[in-house]
Design a protein around this motif. Structure first.
Motif, PDB file in Angstrom:
ATOM      1  N   TRP A 116       0.975  -1.283  -0.635  1.00  0.00           N
ATOM      2  CA  TRP A 116      -0.301  -0.220  -0.461  1.00  0.00           C
ATOM      3  C   TRP A 116       0.696   1.056  -0.157  1.00  0.00           C
ATOM      4  O   TRP A 116       0.786   2.083  -0.722  1.00  0.00           O
ATOM      5  CB  TRP A 116      -0.775  -0.027   1.427  1.00  0.00           C
TER       6      TRP A 116
ATOM      7  N   ASN B  32      -3.301 -14.041   6.190  1.00  0.00           N
ATOM      8  CA  ASN B  32      -4.829 -13.887   7.126  1.00  0.00           C
ATOM      9  C   ASN B  32      -6.661 -13.487   7.144  1.00  0.00           C
ATOM     10  O   ASN B  32      -7.123 -14.465   6.240  1.00  0.00           O
ATOM     11  CB  ASN B  32      -4.535 -12.467   7.852  1.00  0.00           C
ATOM     12  N   TRP B  33      -7.445 -13.246   8.367  1.00  0.00           N
ATOM     13  CA  TRP B  33      -8.474 -14.238   8.010  1.00  0.00           C
ATOM     14  C   TRP B  33      -9.300 -12.990   7.086  1.00  0.00           C
ATOM     15  O   TRP B  33     -10.389 -13.624   6.796  1.00  0.00           O
ATOM     16  CB  TRP B  33      -9.004 -13.660   9.605  1.00  0.00           C
ATOM     17  N   TRP B  34      -9.091 -12.100   6.347  1.00  0.00           N
ATOM     18  CA  TRP B  34      -9.689 -11.494   5.299  1.00  0.00           C
ATOM     19  C   TRP B  34      -9.529 -12.336   4.234  1.00  0.00           C
ATOM     20  O   TRP B  34     -10.532 -12.216   3.600  1.00  0.00           O
ATOM     21  CB  TRP B  34      -8.800 -10.367   4.983  1.00  0.00           C
ATOM     22  N   PHE B  35      -8.771 -13.576   3.607  1.00  0.00           N
ATOM     23  CA  PHE B  35      -8.784 -14.308   3.223  1.00  0.00           C
ATOM     24  C   PHE B  35      -9.586 -15.494   3.114  1.00  0.00           C
ATOM     25  O   PHE B  35      -9.611 -16.336   1.877  1.00  0.00           O
ATOM     26  CB  PHE B  35      -7.616 -14.840   2.904  1.00  0.00           C
ATOM     27  N   LEU B  37     -12.937 -14.434   3.338  1.00  0.00           N
ATOM     28  CA  LEU B  37     -14.596 -13.560   2.422  1.00  0.00           C
ATOM     29  C   LEU B  37     -14.586 -14.719   1.482  1.00  0.00           C
ATOM     30  O   LEU B  37     -15.912 -14.302   1.158  1.00  0.00           O
ATOM     31  CB  LEU B  37     -13.958 -12.672   2.144  1.00  0.00           C
ATOM     32  N   THR B  97     -20.610  -9.689   2.428  1.00  0.00           N
ATOM     33  CA  THR B  97     -19.050 -10.404   1.901  1.00  0.00           C
ATOM     34  C   THR B  97     -18.600 -10.053   0.329  1.00  0.00           C
ATOM     35  O   THR B  97     -16.959 -10.005   0.920  1.00  0.00           O
ATOM     36  CB  THR B  97     -19.550 -11.744   3.054  1.00  0.00           C
ATOM     37  N   LEU B 100     -16.644  -6.358   1.020  1.00  0.00           N
ATOM     38  CA  LEU B 100     -15.375  -6.649   1.675  1.00  0.00           C
ATOM     39  C   LEU B 100     -14.533  -7.650   1.454  1.00  0.00           C
ATOM     40  O   LEU B 100     -12.948  -7.388   0.631  1.00  0.00           O
ATOM     41  CB  LEU B 100     -15.893  -6.999   2.969  1.00  0.00           C
ATOM     42  N   HIS B 101     -14.830  -8.811   0.382  1.00  0.00           N
ATOM     43  CA  HIS B 101     -14.278  -9.428  -0.249  1.00  0.00           C
ATOM     44  C   HIS B 101     -12.992  -8.544  -1.322  1.00  0.00           C
ATOM     45  O   HIS B 101     -12.093  -8.715  -1.462  1.00  0.00           O
ATOM     46  CB  HIS B 101     -14.619 -10.786  -1.027  1.00  0.00           C
ATOM     47  N   ARG B 104     -10.314  -6.678  -0.122  1.00  0.00           N
ATOM     48  CA  ARG B 104      -9.237  -7.024   0.600  1.00  0.00           C
ATOM     49  C   ARG B 104      -8.681  -7.398  -0.717  1.00  0.00           C
ATOM     50  O   ARG B 104      -7.673  -6.526  -0.678  1.00  0.00           O
ATOM     51  CB  ARG B 104      -9.812  -8.616   1.208  1.00  0.00           C
ATOM     52  N   TYR B 108      -5.213  -5.854  -1.275  1.00  0.00           N
ATOM     53  CA  TYR B 108      -3.357  -6.149  -1.582  1.00  0.00           C
ATOM     54  C   TYR B 108      -3.306  -6.452  -2.436  1.00  0.00           C
ATOM     55  O   TYR B 108      -2.352  -6.810  -3.171  1.00  0.00           O
ATOM     56  CB  TYR B 108      -4.144  -7.371  -0.461  1.00  0.00           C
ATOM     57  N   VAL B 215       0.279 -11.763   1.338  1.00  0.00           N
ATOM     58  CA  VAL B 215      -0.040 -10.465   1.515  1.00  0.00           C
ATOM     59  C   VAL B 215       0.890  -9.685   1.264  1.00  0.00           C
ATOM     60  O   VAL B 215       1.934 -10.512   1.194  1.00  0.00           O
ATOM     61  CB  VAL B 215       0.058 -10.533   3.207  1.00  0.00           C
TER      62      VAL B 215
END
Lengths: 375, 220
Positions: A116, B32-35, B37, B97, B100-101, B104, B108, B215
């Protein structure tokens, strides 16, 4: 990206994969946990929040304030910034541009960097867009006025019958009688003295399907003197109201239908034990609602005596007070007994209340006409 | 054990171990947990399909009966309230979702080489999901549905030049009617699901073929 950059990316990605984990079971385990949490959340929402009941679609009810699904609210709100001849900018140009901007994003974003810190413009721009969407959504929720007559919607059969009973008592009882028994009409402009046939008979119920009853109520039968009651024709009733009314008539007067358990009780006027003290809320209001309010509400000929609430019942009218606590010679009691006095004649005008109902009134007045039930 | 002899027999014919190797037994970067979604969205879509199929057993897509059939689902059918509740809230959650997906993926930079087509199919999936929301909203045929769709379709009517055509095509006439309900129902249970299932197939094929992104680090 040029070939060198592609090769570099592939190498880095291979390294990340080698230092990574197995999709099964490591990643999938996290996925399954989230899925399970979502499932629990949905069951919880279905059980404890449910789906809000709305009245049936009614094209004649133009006062209804339209609300799109919440995730379209930001679009809806954005349109307010493009009034009049500019409307097409908000409805066409911006949405189409946004879709193409998203679709083609990987092709015009030539920046090879991924962290970013090296993509400040892209990150900043998207953050502003997201913030604007959130802001517009909140603004839409805050500025949309509350729905008028957003009363409870009757969703169960007992509730529908009960709602139909209330509508019948107010809208129909004046001419058709409190029980649909008909009789000679008194005190209705234009129809004074007209002999109304019974509408609660099996002849009526067996030969008129629900759709027919619905249409008669909505459109009326103007040639016979019955005005239209549907909103589409200038009446007061929405489609859901008429549906409930027809349900009430069918389940109350048609001896072929089986009234489900629980439904029978919702309409009943509460029973009163020999030593109970009647109160307005529990005992009087249901009787008044069924037998009196049809005429004793604003806009009718009733010497300004309104009976819709406790305070009106006690204090309104040209000949007030019509009820005096403890006094069985008050206007209301005398008229219920059919006496003709200065305040008017027998009440209700077409058919006297049954002796048990009159005695509930008398016991209530004797007890001091309390509003709330005694503890 | 019979399964010990069954498995090689089936594997020889179905290629199960090949599927296991490519789909499940592969290395992915630590993320991480964002993946989660994406798979959460897939799960929600599957739930919508299952509950939607169940609802279609009782739902009647006609202006006279739609409202009453839903009342019956809510009050008469065993666990109908649960199925409709999950379908109703699942739709809302799925939009969240999906949104947000996508964020994300954007933050990234996962849409970049070599995942450009994965992103493009994802955008079409977003549009199809919104189409599901828009068409599904009318089906209860209640006040909210009727008037929101009246406004929504009239907005489509303001498109310069072809607006009138779009409006009439969406409504099946100049006003909302049983025709509108029928075509929204058809779009909701056939057209959009078919599109979504096909796109999900491509989307997931690409995710498995290329692998999930990692990430980004400072030097990426």
């Amino acid at each position: 990206m040029n070939d060198l950059q592609k090769a570099q990316y592939k190498e880095k990605y291979l390294r990340a994969k080698r230092n990574g984990e197995k999709f099964f079971p490591d990643s999938l385990y996290r996925d399954m946990l989230v899925m399970f949490a979502i499932f629990l959340l949905l069951v919880g929402l279905a059980a404890f929040v449910g789906v809000a009941a709305e009245p049936k679609a009614d094209p004649s009810d133009t006062a209804y304030i339209p609300r799109p699904e919440w995730y379209f609210l930001f679009l809806f709100e954005m349109l307010k910034f493009f009034p009049g001849s500019l409307e097409w900018v908000g409805t066409t140009v911006i949405p189409v541009a946004a879709v193409f901007a998203l679709l083609l994003l990987p092709f015009y974003d030539k920046n090879p960097a991924r962290h970013w810190k090296k993509r400040k413009f892209a990150i900043g721009f998207m953050s502003v867009v997201v913030a604007a969407m959130v802001f517009l959504t909140i603004r839409a929720v805050v500025t949309t006025p509350a729905q008028e007559n957003a009363g409870a919607v009757a969703t169960t059969l007992p509730a529908q019958i009960s709602a139909g009973q209330d509508i019948y008592s107010v809208q129909c009882a004046e001419c058709h009688g409190a029980e649909g028994e008909g009789g000679v009409i008194k005190g209705v402009k234009g129809l004074e003295g007209y002999k109304m046939k019974a509408i609660n008979s099996q002849d009526e119920m067996y030969t008129r399907m629900d759709d027919t009853l619905y249409n008669i109520v909505e459109y009326g039968q103007p040639d016979l003197g019955m005005p239209p009651f549907g909103k589409a024709f200038g009446g007061e009733l929405s489609r859901s109201d008429i549906d409930n009314l027809v349900t009430f008539m069918r389940y109350t007067w048609d001896n072929r239908v089986e009234v489900p358990k629980g439904a029978a009780q919702t309409n009943a006027i509460p029973a009163l034990g020999p030593n109970d003290i009647p109160s307005y809320d529990v005992n009087i209001a249901p009787i008044v609602k069924r037998y009196c309010v049809s005429c004793h509400r604003p806009g009718k000929e009733n010497n300004n005596y309104y009976m819709g609430s406790y305070s009106d019942l006690m204090n309104s009218g040209d000949h007030k007070p019509n009820i005096v606590a403890g006094d069985l010679n008050s206007n209301l009691i005398r008229m219920l007994h059919g006496e003709k006095i200065e305040a008017g004649g027998a009440m209700p005008p077409t058919k006297a209340l049954s002796p048990d109902l009159i005695s509930i009134f008398e016991r209530w007045v004797k007890a001091g006409a309390p509003e709330k039930p005694a503890k | 054990m019979i399964s010990k002899r069954m498995y090689p027999w089936l594997d020889e014919r179905l290629g199960l171990s090949g599927i296991y190797k490519t789909v499940l037994d592969r290395m992915v970067p630590k993320v991480n947990w964002w993946f989660t979604l994406g798979s959460a969205t897939l799960f929600l879509f599957a739930l919508q399909v299952v509950t939607g199929i169940m609802l279609s057993a009782y739902y009647v897509p006609s202006p006279d009966k739609a409202y009453d059939s839903i009342q019956y689902i809510m009050n008469g059918v065993a666990f109908g309230w649960l199925i409709r509740g999950i379908h109703h809230w699942g739709a809302t959650l799925m939009v969240i979702t999906v949104f947000l997906h996508m964020l994300r993926v954007f933050f990234y930079a996962a849409y970049k080489y070599p995942r450009e087509i994965t992103w493009t199919t994802g955008v079409f999936l977003l549009l199809a999901t919104l189409g599901m929301g828009f068409t599904g909203y009318l089906l209860p045929w209640d006040q909210k549905a009727y008037w929101a769709t009246t406004v929504g379709t009239s907005i489509a009517g303001t498109v310069p030049g072809i607006g009138e055509f779009i409006l009439r095509a969406l409504r099946g006439g100049s006003d909302l009617s049983g025709v509108t309900l029928a075509r929204f129902f058809s779009a909701h249970i056939w057209m959009f699901p078919a599109i979504i299932i096909a796109l999900i197939g491509v989307h997931i094929y690409l995710v498995i073929r290329i692998g999930i992104s990692s990430v980004p680090k400072e030097n990426d």
